[in-house]
Write an enzyme that holds these catalytic residues in place. Structure first.
Site, PDB file in Angstrom:
ATOM      1  N   CYS A  20    -110.534  16.350  89.960  1.00 58.56           N
ATOM      2  CA  CYS A  20    -110.296  15.264  88.872  1.00 58.56           C
ATOM      3  C   CYS A  20    -108.959  14.952  88.321  1.00 58.56           C
ATOM      4  O   CYS A  20    -108.683  13.872  87.667  1.00 58.56           O
ATOM      5  CB  CYS A  20    -111.384  15.241  87.650  1.00 58.56           C
ATOM      6  SG  CYS A  20    -110.869  16.798  86.608  1.00 58.56           S
ATOM      7  N   CYS A  60    -129.327  25.315  89.074  1.00 57.16           N
ATOM      8  CA  CYS A  60    -129.727  23.855  88.822  1.00 57.16           C
ATOM      9  C   CYS A  60    -128.634  23.510  90.315  1.00 57.16           C
ATOM     10  O   CYS A  60    -129.133  22.298  90.833  1.00 57.16           O
ATOM     11  CB  CYS A  60    -129.057  23.089  87.837  1.00 57.16           C
ATOM     12  SG  CYS A  60    -127.322  23.260  87.450  1.00 57.16           S
ATOM     13  N   SER A 216    -100.368  17.759  83.065  1.00 58.09           N
ATOM     14  CA  SER A 216     -99.954  17.464  81.875  1.00 58.09           C
ATOM     15  C   SER A 216    -100.107  15.933  81.546  1.00 58.09           C
ATOM     16  O   SER A 216    -100.354  15.611  80.836  1.00 58.09           O
ATOM     17  CB  SER A 216     -98.437  17.808  81.611  1.00 58.09           C
ATOM     18  OG  SER A 216     -97.991  17.680  80.396  1.00 58.09           O
ATOM     19  N   GLU A1174    -136.378  30.491  78.089  1.00 61.03           N
ATOM     20  CA  GLU A1174    -135.861  30.476  76.703  1.00 61.03           C
ATOM     21  C   GLU A1174    -135.446  31.633  75.899  1.00 61.03           C
ATOM     22  O   GLU A1174    -134.719  31.894  75.108  1.00 61.03           O
ATOM     23  CB  GLU A1174    -137.021  29.513  75.565  1.00 61.03           C
ATOM     24  CG  GLU A1174    -137.290  28.089  76.231  1.00 61.03           C
ATOM     25  CD  GLU A1174    -137.796  27.080  75.050  1.00 61.03           C
ATOM     26  OE1 GLU A1174    -136.927  26.833  74.368  1.00 61.03           O
ATOM     27  OE2 GLU A1174    -138.873  27.306  74.977  1.00 61.03           O
TER      28      GLU A1174
HETATM   29  C1  LIG Z   1    -107.153  22.791  82.123  1.00 58.18           C
HETATM   30  C2  LIG Z   1    -105.879  23.087  81.936  1.00 58.18           C
HETATM   31  C3  LIG Z   1    -105.543  24.008  81.196  1.00 58.18           C
HETATM   32  C4  LIG Z   1    -104.268  24.646  81.019  1.00 58.18           C
HETATM   33  N1  LIG Z   1    -104.139  25.791  80.335  1.00 58.18           N
HETATM   34  C5  LIG Z   1    -102.781  26.128  79.876  1.00 58.18           C
HETATM   35  C6  LIG Z   1    -102.676  27.475  79.378  1.00 58.18           C
HETATM   36  O1  LIG Z   1    -103.554  28.426  79.155  1.00 58.18           O
HETATM   37  N2  LIG Z   1    -101.486  27.873  78.931  1.00 58.18           N
HETATM   38  C7  LIG Z   1    -100.380  27.045  79.033  1.00 58.18           C
HETATM   39  O2  LIG Z   1     -99.338  27.278  78.683  1.00 58.18           O
HETATM   40  N3  LIG Z   1    -100.683  25.710  79.794  1.00 58.18           N
HETATM   41  C8  LIG Z   1    -101.756  25.292  80.137  1.00 58.18           C
HETATM   42  N4  LIG Z   1    -101.940  24.171  80.482  1.00 58.18           N
HETATM   43  C9  LIG Z   1    -100.841  23.439  80.840  1.00 58.18           C
HETATM   44  C10 LIG Z   1    -100.204  23.598  81.918  1.00 58.18           C
HETATM   45  O3  LIG Z   1     -99.626  24.615  82.023  1.00 58.18           O
HETATM   46  C11 LIG Z   1     -99.230  22.358  82.104  1.00 58.18           C
HETATM   47  O4  LIG Z   1     -99.736  21.056  82.126  1.00 58.18           O
HETATM   48  C12 LIG Z   1     -98.423  22.297  83.667  1.00 58.18           C
HETATM   49  O5  LIG Z   1     -97.653  23.467  83.477  1.00 58.18           O
HETATM   50  C13 LIG Z   1     -97.490  21.035  83.868  1.00 58.18           C
HETATM   51  O6  LIG Z   1     -97.201  21.085  85.062  1.00 58.18           O
HETATM   52  P1  LIG Z   1     -97.136  19.841  85.729  1.00 58.18           P
HETATM   53  O7  LIG Z   1     -96.445  20.074  87.365  1.00 58.18           O
HETATM   54  O8  LIG Z   1     -98.684  19.600  86.143  1.00 58.18           O
HETATM   55  O9  LIG Z   1     -96.859  18.783  85.052  1.00 58.18           O
HETATM   56  P2  LIG Z   1     -96.746  17.034  85.279  1.00 58.18           P
HETATM   57  O10 LIG Z   1     -98.097  16.530  84.427  1.00 58.18           O
HETATM   58  O11 LIG Z   1     -96.603  16.668  86.745  1.00 58.18           O
HETATM   59  O12 LIG Z   1     -95.592  16.647  84.622  1.00 58.18           O
HETATM   60  C14 LIG Z   1     -95.399  16.828  83.221  1.00 58.18           C
HETATM   61  C15 LIG Z   1     -93.978  16.558  82.732  1.00 58.18           C
HETATM   62  O13 LIG Z   1     -92.898  17.233  83.341  1.00 58.18           O
HETATM   63  C16 LIG Z   1     -92.224  16.221  83.925  1.00 58.18           C
HETATM   64  N5  LIG Z   1     -91.609  16.970  85.081  1.00 58.18           N
HETATM   65  C17 LIG Z   1     -92.134  17.643  86.050  1.00 58.18           C
HETATM   66  N6  LIG Z   1     -91.410  18.052  86.871  1.00 58.18           N
HETATM   67  C18 LIG Z   1     -90.245  18.010  86.501  1.00 58.18           C
HETATM   68  C19 LIG Z   1     -88.808  18.089  87.050  1.00 58.18           C
HETATM   69  N7  LIG Z   1     -88.602  18.952  88.075  1.00 58.18           N
HETATM   70  N8  LIG Z   1     -87.586  17.721  86.238  1.00 58.18           N
HETATM   71  C20 LIG Z   1     -87.874  16.921  85.016  1.00 58.18           C
HETATM   72  N9  LIG Z   1     -89.159  16.526  84.650  1.00 58.18           N
HETATM   73  C21 LIG Z   1     -90.259  16.947  85.168  1.00 58.18           C
HETATM   74  C22 LIG Z   1     -92.998  14.946  84.259  1.00 58.18           C
HETATM   75  O14 LIG Z   1     -91.944  13.861  84.105  1.00 58.18           O
HETATM   76  C23 LIG Z   1     -93.860  14.915  83.073  1.00 58.18           C
HETATM   77  O15 LIG Z   1     -93.302  14.294  81.800  1.00 58.18           O
HETATM   78  C24 LIG Z   1    -103.299  23.753  81.144  1.00 58.18           C
HETATM   79  C25 LIG Z   1    -103.486  22.531  81.502  1.00 58.18           C
HETATM   80  C26 LIG Z   1    -104.719  22.218  81.919  1.00 58.18           C
HETATM   81  C27 LIG Z   1    -105.084  20.662  82.468  1.00 58.18           C
HETATM   82  S1  FES Z   2    -126.335  26.652  88.691  1.00 56.73           S
HETATM   83 FE1  FES Z   2    -124.472  26.899  87.672  1.00 56.73          FE
HETATM   84  S2  FES Z   2    -124.573  25.038  86.335  1.00 56.73           S
HETATM   85 FE2  FES Z   2    -126.602  25.028  87.218  1.00 56.73          FE
END
Ligand SMILES: Cc1cc2nc3c(=O)[nH]c(=O)nc-3n(C[C@H](O)[C@H](O)[C@H](O)COP(=O)(O)OP(=O)(O)OC[C@H]3O[C@@H](n4cnc5c(N)ncnc54)[C@H](O)[C@@H]3O)c2cc1C
Ligand code: FES
Length: 1243
Positions: A20, A60, A216, A1174
C-alpha cells in the site's frame, strides 16, 4: 515481491514490500510477483502454498497471501533459510486468527536446522520435561502430536521458479539515460537517468521532494493530507547506491535501503576489529527491530535521515557516532555534520532546497570508545520506540576519566534531542556511581518533557531517560572489565555486582517451539471417516493461492458507485446544520445520503443508523457520500460542512458515568449466602480495584458490503462480511420498508470477525442499501482501517471493585464484586455482555458467600459490542486478581489459593446450575504436571534471588467457561443437504465461515439421513461408484435432499430469582505461563506457556488447537500490548497498526504447548464436541498474572510496600512504573491538576 537488477552487483534482488506504500511509478523496470503468480490450484501449487495450508496455517485466510509472499521471497533468496531469517521474513506480517505457530511450522519445513521436535510420531516429545521414560510413553500411546504429515509435501525445487523477465534484464543492463516523466491528473513523477539531470531538476523544483522508499512521504500524503505536485525519483541514479570503505570509516549511499545498510554494516563488522565497529554494531541492533523487513526493504538511509522523525532509531546513533552528510547540488558538494542542529532543523545546519543527500559517512570507533543503542517500544518488533537513545563515551586511555561524551534521545521531543549540556558537564569525571547520580540529575533537567507532551507516557519516558543511561553505565563498566583482563596493569574500575549483570542483556527475538497433543481416533474407526482427524481447512489451499474470494474481491459490477461515511467530530452535540452543497458540486459525486432518505425506519430510537439532530460520540455516522470512485467520495467528505452546538454532559470515563448516573441498562446482580455476615467472621479482608482496557477486534478484513439492487420487485443482493447475515437482512428490510424475502445476503467467508461483525455490518448494509435504492446503482462500502477503528467500537473496558474476606490459610469466605463496563453511547450488546460477565465471574471457584453486581455505563464513545469471550476475559480478571491479593496477604503462593478454593465435587454455581468439576480438576492437574510447575517455580525463585534488574514470574490459571447464551432460541441449528445427479453434494447451513473452520467440520459430518435412503441401492450394487448409486437413486425417485435440524439446549435465566439453567455445557481449561521482565524498561519475554483444554471429542483437532492457540494469543494481546488511547475530547488516537499493537510472530511464547484433554465428559452437543472459539481468550491472562508475579517480586525486593492497582494491559509503561526504584524516584512528577493530559483513561 519485487525483483530488480542491482546495477552495482549485477545480481537480481528479490524483496518483499508493503504494497500500500508503493507508488506504481516506482516499479518501472521491476518485476512484481503476487500470490497468484506463484502457483494455483488449477495449475501447480507452490510448496509454500501447499505447506501453509496443510500445516493449518490459515483460518480466515485473509492474511495468508501476505504470509505466502513473505515466505516465498525468503526462499527465492535463501532456499534453505535459517530460523532467524524465517522470523525476520514473517515479522512484518500480521495474523489475527492463528496465533502464528502453525504458520511458522510450515515455514520451518524449509529451514536447514529444523528445531521442531525430532521425535514426532512417537507420542512423546524431546521438549517434554519428564524425559523419555517408557511409562509415560505407554500412558500417552493414544496421544498424537502430529497435525500434518511432512512427508506428503512436495519438495522445493528452486530451478522451477519464474525467471526475471529477459526484457527487463535487457533494459537494466543497458539503462536509458533519459528522464522519464509519468503525469497523473494532479501529480507528475519525474525519474531522471543521471545525477546531473537530478540535480538540475532539484534546482528547478527545489520544493519537490525526493521520493525514495515513500515510507515517510506516503503515510503523510495518505493520512495528513500532504500534497506534492512534483515528485523526483532518484531510483535510477547509481551514485546514490555507492558504498565505499576507507581506513577510518564507511560511506554509504543515501539511496541504499535500510535492509542493504544492515547487510553492509554486518559485513563491515565481520571484517574489522571489535573496537572499530562500536557505532556499526549499535546501528545493527536497531536495524533488527526498526519497522519490519518489508519497510526496511523500501526505506532508504537518505529518506530516514532527512525525515528526522522524532522516533528515528538511527539518527540518535548517527549523531553520537559523529556521522557526516555528503550533500550535492549543481553548485558542487559539501559536508555537514549530522548533529543536534541538523536534527533540530536549524536552517544554518540544514540542506539547501536545491541540495540532495548523496551519501553518509560513518567513522570507525576507536579503542576506549564505547557506543550503545537503547530502545523501548510497546512490543519488541514492528513498533515505533517510545524512547530510544544513542550513547557514546570516550575515556582517557587506561583510565576511567570521561574524555568525550555524547547522548541523544528520540521520542522525548519534536525531534531527536541531544543532551549536549549534560555531556559537557560530565567531561573529566570518573566513570563511577557518583558520576551516574550526577548524570541522571543533569539528564532529567536537560531532557525535560511537559506533562501534556504529545504521545503521553510522560513519567515512563522520563524514567527511561535515566534507566537507559544506567544501562549504558553498566555496559561501559562491563567493557572496561574486559579491557582490564587484557591489560592487567591498567586502572581499577568499579565492580558490577553479579546481581546487576542481567540488566545488560536484551531479550532475544525468538520464534515459538512446542508440542500440540490430542487424542488419536480409535483403531476401529474407518479410514474414510474423517471425524476426529486433523483435516485441513476446506478453503486452505484457496487462501494460500489467493483464489479465495472475500467480499471486496468481487470485481466491480456494472454502474457501481462507491460510498464513504461522514462521521461526527464532536462527542456530544446538537447538529445545527449540514451543508452538502460544496461536496455535491465536486466531479464524480452523485449524491449524499442522509437520514431523510431512509424510506423505512432509521434504526431504533436509541440506536439510530444515522444521526438526525444529535451526535453522541466522535465517529457517529451522520451521512454518506456516493461517488463514482473512492477517491472522489473521500475528497467530498472533506467538503461537507457540519456545524454543531456542544451539549452537556460529555462523559468518557466510567467514573464520570457513575457520577452522572449514566447507564445503558439496569444493574445485573447475583448473590448467594450472606456476604455481610461472612465478612464479620473472616481473619482478613482486602479491598482493591481492577482496570481492564478495551480491545479492538482488528479483524484483518475491515467492514465491507456490496449492495446490488435488482430491476424487479425491489429485490436486493447483498454481499457482506458479517457474522450474522439474518440481522443484516432484517435491518435492511426495516430500513427500506420492504419484506425480508426480497433481500438475499451472501456470505461466502469473512476475513475475521471475533464478535465485531455481529451487529455493526447491519448498519453499513442498511446505509449502503438506502444509497442503492436512492441512486438505483450498486453501492460498495469498504471501511478503511482508520474509519473502522473509529466507528465500530470493540471490547468493553471494565472497572471493578472487590472486597474479599478470607481466613489466614487462604480459604475465601466472602467475595463482593461490583463492576462497570464502558458501553459507549448505544446499548448494542452491552446488556448481554454485562449478564454474561456476571454469570461467569465466579470462574472455577466455590465461594459460599458471593455478591456480583454489574452495570453498563453510557458514555460519549462509539458503542462497544460483542467480542470473543463476551465479558468473561475482563470480568474474570477481577476474580483472579482477588486470588493474587489474598495470596499476598496470606504469604502463600497464588496457585495454592486457587487450588484451595476451586470447585472439588459436583456442586451448583452461583446461579444454581448443577455441574461436575471433574474435568476442570483434570485440566488443572495435567497443566501442573505438563508444565512441571512446581520444579520450575523453584527455578524461578532461584533466578530472582540472583538477579536484581530482571525478574521471572509464573502463573497458572484455571478456567470454567460457559458456552452459549441464556436464551433457548440461540440453541438451534439447521442444515440442508442436496446431492446432485452427478454425485456432487451441496451443504447449506446456518453457520458462517469466519476462519473457525465450520464448513470443514460440517463436511466431516456425513449426512446419515441420506445414507440411510441410499442403503438399499448400495447393498444391491456394493461394487458401484458413488455416481452409480446417485444415478440409481434418482431413477428410483429417492429424494436426494435432506434437512438437518439441531434443537439444542433449553436455556433460561431468571434474573429476579438469580437462578437458571443458562448453559448447555462448560469448557474447562488451565494455562501456565512463565515470563521474564526487565525492571529497567518494562519489557517482558514470554518464556513458556502450557495449555490444557477440554475439547471433549474434538471433531477436528487441528482446527480446535488452532482456535485455542489463536484465542490465547488474542487474549495475550488484550492483557499485554493492545491499548486504546483517547484524547480528552473523546477522539480515538489509536486508529491503525502504528498506534495499536496486536501480537506479532515474535510475541508468541518461546515454548508454547497445547494439549487437548483426552476422553473427557460428554456434553449434549454434536458428536460430543465442544466449541472452543472463545474460551482460550481468558487463558491469555496467565501471561498477565505471570508478569504481575514478577513485578510483585521486584517490589518486595525493593521494599515497595503499598499494594498496586491491577491495570490491564500490562504494557512496558505500567510494568516499568510498577517496578519502582531509585530511577522512578528521581523523575519529576507533575500535579495532574496543572495541565490537560494528552490522553485520558476510560476504564
Ligand atoms: C510502517 C512503518 C514503520 C516504521 N517503523 C520505524 C521504526 O521502528 N523506527 C524508525 O526509526 N523508523 C520507522 N519508520 C520510519 C522509516 O524509517 C522512514 O519512513 C524511512 O526511513 C524513510 O525513508 P524513505 O526512503 O521511505 O523516505 P521517503 O518517504 O521516500 O522520503 C522522506 C523524505 O526524505 C527526503 N529524501 C529522501 N531521500 C533523499 C535524499 N537522497 N536527499 C535529500 N532528501 C531525501 C524526501 O524528500 C522526503 O522529504 C517506519 C515507517 C513505516 C511506514
Ligand atoms: S488467518 Fe490470519 S488473519 Fe485470519
Amino acid at each position: 515481491m519485487v525483483s530488480k537488477r542491482d546495477p552495482l552487483s549485477a545480481n537480481i534482488r528479490h524483496f518483499s514490500i508493503t504494497a500500500c506504500l508503493v507508488p506504481i511509478c516506482s516499479l518501472y523496470g521491476a518485476a512484481v510477483t503476487t500470490v497468484e503468480g506463484v502457483g494455483s490450484i488449477n495449475t501447480r501449487l507452490h510448496p509454500v502454498q501447499e505447506r501453509i495450508a496443510k500445516s493449518h496455517g490459515t483460518q480466515c485466510g485473509f492474511c495468508t497471501p501476505g504470509m505466502v509472499m513473505s515466505m516465498y521471497t525468503l526462499l527465492r533468496n535463501h532456499p534453505q533459510p535459517s530460523e532467524e531469517q524465517l522470523l525476520e521474513a514473517l515479522g512484518g506480517n500480521l495474523c489475527r486468527c492463528t496465533g502464528y505457530r502453525p504458520i511458522l511450522a510450515s515455514g520451518r519445513t524449509f529451514c536447514v536446522e529444523s528445531n521442531g521436535c525430532q521425535q514426532k510420531g512417537t507420542g512423546k516429545c524431546c521438549l517434554d520435561p519428564r524425559g523419555n521414560d517408557s511409562s509415560s510413553l505407554l500412558r500417552e500411546s493414544d496421544i498424537c502430536t502430529e497435525l500434518f504429515a511432512e512427508d506428503e509435501f512436495q519438495p522445493l525445487d528452486p530451478t522451477q521458479e519464474l525467471i526475471f523477465p529477459p526484457e527487463l534484464l535487457r533494459m537494466a543492463e543497458k539503462p536509458e539515460k533519459q528522464t522519464l516523466i509519468f503525469r497523473g491528473e494532479r501529480v507528475a513523477w519525474i525519474s531522471p537517468g543521471t545525477l546531473k539531470d537530478l540535480l538540475e531538476l532539484k534546482a528547478k523544483h527545489p520544493e519537490a521532494p525526493l521520493i525514495s522508499g515513500n515510507t515517510s512521504l506516503g503515510p503523510a500524503v495518505k493520512s495528513q493530507g500532504h500534497f506534492h505536485p512534483i515528485l523526483l525519483s532518484p531510483a535510477r541514479i547509481s551514485e546514490l547506491s555507492m558504498v565505499s570503505k576507507t581506513s577510518d570509516g564507511l560511506t554509504i549511499g543515501a539511496g541504499c535501503s535500510l535492509a542493504q545498510v544492515k547487510d553492509i554494516l554486518a559485513e563491515r563488522v565481520s571484517e574489522l576489529p571489535e573496537e572499530k565497529t562500536q557505532t556499526y554494531r549499535a546501528l545493527l541492533k536497531h536495524l533488527r527491530s526498526l519497522a519490519s523487513q518489508q519497510i526496511r526493504n523500501m526505506a532508504s538511509l537518505g529518506g530516514h535521515i532527512i525525515s528526522r522523525h522524532c522516533y528515528s532509531d538511527l539518527n540518535p546513533i548517527l549523531a553520537v557516532g559523529n556521522a557526516t552528510l555528503n550533500l550535492i547540488s549543481e553548485e558542487g558538494t559539501r559536508q555537514i555534520p549530522l548533529n543536534e542542529h541538523f536534527l533540530a532543523g536549524l536552517a544554518s545546519a540544514d540542506l539547501k532546497p536545491e541540495e540532495i543527500l548523496e551519501s553518509v559517512y560513518i567513522p570507525h570507533s576507536q579503542k576506549w570508545e564505547f557506543v550503545s543503542a537503547f530502545r523501548q517500544a510497546q512490543c519488541q518488533q514492528n513498533a515505533l520506540a517510545d524512547v530510544n537513545a544513542g550513547m557514546r563515551v570516550i575515556l582517557k586511555e587506561g583510565t576511567d576519566t570521561i574524555k568525550d561524551l555524547s547522548i541523544a534521545y528520540g521520542g522525548v521531543g519534536a525531534a531527536t534531542v541531544s543532551a549536549q549540556k549534560s555531556c559537557q558537564q560530565l567531561v573529566g569525571r570518573p566513570w563511577n556511581e557518583l558520576m551516574l547520580e550526577e548524570a541522571c540529575r543533569l539528564l532529567l533537567e536537560e531532557v525535560s518533557l511537559p506533562g501534556w507532551a504529545p504521545g503521553g507516557k510522560v513519567e515512563f519516558k522520563r524514567t527511561l531517560v535515566v534507566s537507559f543511561f544506567f544501562k549504558f553505565y553498566l555496559e561501559v563498566l562491563q567493557e572496561l572489565k574486559k579491557l582490564v583482563k587484557l591489560m592487567p596493569d591498567s586502572h581499577h574500575y568499579p565492580e558490577i555486582s553479579d546481581q546487576f549483570l542481567s540488566a545488560l542483556e536484551d531479550f532475544p527475538i525468538t520464534g515459538p517451539q512446542g508440542v500440540q497433543r490430542y487424542q488419536r481416533v480409535g483403531s476401529h474407526q474407518s479410514l474414510q471417516d474423517p471425524v476426529g482427524r486433523p483435516i485441513m481447512h476446506l478453503s486452505g489451499l484457496k487462501h494460500a493461492t489467493g483464489e479465495a474470494i472475500f467480499c471486496d474481491d468481487i470485481p466491480m459490477v456494472d454502474r457501481e458507485l462507491f460510498m464513504v461515511l461522514v462521521t461526527s467530530t464532536r462527542a456530544h452535540a446538537k447538529i445545527i446544520s449540514v451543508d452538502l452543497s460544496e461536496a455535491l458540486d465536486l466531479p464524480g459525486v452523485i449524491d449524499v445520503i442522509t437520514a431523510e432518505d431512509i424510506p423505512g425506519t432509521n434504526g431504533s430510537e436509541d440506536d439510530k443508523l444515522m444521526a438526525v439532530d444529535e451526535v453522541l460520540c466522535v465517529g457517529h455516522i451522520i451521512c454518506a457520500v456516493v461517488a463514482e470512485t473512492e477517491v472522489q467520495a473521500k475528497s467530498a467528505t472533506e467538503k461537507i460542512k457540519i456545524t454543531y452546538e456542544d451539549l452537556e454532559p460529555v462523559i468518557f470515563t466510567i467514573n464520570d458515568a457513575i457520577k452522572h448516573n449514566s447507564f445503558l441498562c439496569p444493574e445485573k446482580k447475583l448473590e448467594q449466602g450472606n456476604v455481610e455476615e461472612a465478612f464479620e467472621k473472616v481473619d482478613q479482608i482486602v479491598e482493591g480495584e481492577v482496570h481492564v482496557g478495551g480491545q479492538e477486534h482488528f479483524y484483518m478484513e475491515t467492514q465491507r458490503v456490496l449492495v446490488i439492487p435488482k430491476a424487479e420487485d425491489k429485490e436486493l443482493d447483498i454481499y457482506v462480511s458479517t457474522q450474522d447475515p439474518a440481522h443484516v437482512q432484517k435491518t435492511v428490510s426495516s430500513t427500506l420498508n420492504i419484506p425480508i424475502n426480497r433481500i438475499t445476503c451472501h456470505v461466502k467467508r469473512v476475513g475475521g470477525g471475533f464478535g465485531g461483525k455481529v451487529g455493526r455490518p447491519a448498519v453499513f448494509g442498511a446505509i449502503a442499501a438506502v444509497g442503492a435504492i436512492k441512486t438505483g446503482h450498486p453501492i460498495r462500502l469498504v471501511l478503511d482501517r482508520k474509519d473502522d477503528m473509529l466507528i465500530t467500537g470493540g471490547r468493553h473496558p471494565l472497572f471493578g471493585k472487590y472486597k474479599v474476606g478470607f481466613m489466614n490459610n487462604g480459604r475465601i469466605k466472602a467475595l463482593d464484586i461490583e463492576c462497570f463496563v464502558n458501553g459507549g453511547c448505544m446499548l448494542d450488546d452491552s446488556e448481554l455482555v454485562t449478564e454474561s460477565l456476571i454469570l461467569k465471574l465466579e470462574n472455577a471457584y466455590k465461594i459460599r458467600n458471593l455478591r456480583f453486581r454489574g452495570r453498563a455505563c453510557m458514555t460519549n464513545l462509539p458503542s462497544n459490542t460483542a467480542f470473543r469471550g463476551f465479558g468473561f476475559p475482563q470480568g474474570t480478571l477481577i476474580t483472579e486478581s482477588c486470588i493474587t491479593a489474598v495470596a499476598a496477604k496470606c504469604g502463600l503462593l497464588p496457585e495454592k489459593i486457587r487450588e484451595k478454593n476451586m470447585y472439588k465435587t459436583v456442586d451448583k454455581t452461583i446461579y444454581k446450575q448443577a455441574f461436575s468439576p471433574e474435568t476442570l480438576i483434570r485440566c488443572w492437574n495435567e497443566c501442573l504436571d505438563k508444565s512441571s510447575f512446581h520444579s520450575r517455580r523453584m527455578q524461578v525463585e532461584e533466578f530472582n534471588k540472583k538477579n536484581y534488574w530482571k525478574k521471572k514470574g509464573m502463573a497458572i490459571i484455571p478456567m470454567k467457561f460457559s458456552v452459549g447464551f441464556a436464551a433457548t432460541s440461540y440453541h438451534q441449528a439447521a442444515a440442508l443437504v442436496h446431492i446432485y445427479t452427478d454425485g456432487s453434494v451441496l451443504v447449506t447451513h446456518g453457520g458462517n465461515e469466519l476462519g473457525q473452520g465450520i464448513h470443514t467440520k460440517m463436511l466431516q459430518n456425513a449426512c446419515q439421513i441420506l445414507l440411510k435412503r441410499l442403503e438399499p441401492i448400495i447393498k444391491k450394487n456394493p461394487e458401484g461408484t458413488w455416481e452409480d448409486w446417485i444415478e440409481s437413486a434418482f431413477e428410483q425417485r429417492i429424494s436426494l435432499s435432506a434437512t438437518g435440524y439441531f434443537r439444542g439446549y433449553k436455556a433460561f435465566m431468571d434474573w429476579e430469582k438469580g437462578e437458571g439453567d443458562p448453559f448447555p455445557y462448560y469448557v474447562y481449561g488451565a494455562a501456565c505461563s512463565e515470563v521474564e521482565i526487565d525492571c529497567l524498561t518494562g519489557a517482558h519475554k514470554k518464556i513458556r506457556t502450557d495449555i490444557v483444554m477440554d475439547a471433549c471429542c474434538s471433531l477436528n483437532p487441528a482446527i480446535d488447537i488452532g482456535q485455542v492457540e489463536g484465542s490465547f494469543i488474542q487474549g495475550m494481546g488484550l492483557y499485554t500490548t493492545e491499548e486504546l488511547k483517547y484524547s480528552p475530547e473523546g477522539v480515538l488516537y489509536s486508529r491503525g497498526p502504528d498506534e495499536y499493537k496486536i501480537p506479532t510472530i515474535t510475541d508468541v511464547p518461546e515454548e508454547f504447548n497445547v494439549s487437548l484433554l483426552p476422553s473427557s465428559q460428554t456434553p449434549p452437543t454434536i458428536y460430543s464436541s465442544k466449541g472452543l472459539g472463545e474460551s482460550g481468550m481468558f487463558l491469555g491472562s496467565s501471561v498477565f498474572f505471570a508478569i504481575t508475579d514478577a513485578v510483585a517480586t521486584a517490589r518486595r525486593e525493593r521494599d515497595t510496600v503499598e499494594d498496586f492497582t491491577v491495570r490491564s494491559p500490562a504494557t512496558p509503561e505500567r510494568v516499568r512504573m510498577a517496578c519502582a526504584d531509585r530511577f522512578t524516584e528521581m523523575i519529576p512528577r507533575d500535579d495532574p491538576k496543572t495541565f490537560r493530559p494528552w490522553s485520558i483513561p476510560i476504564a
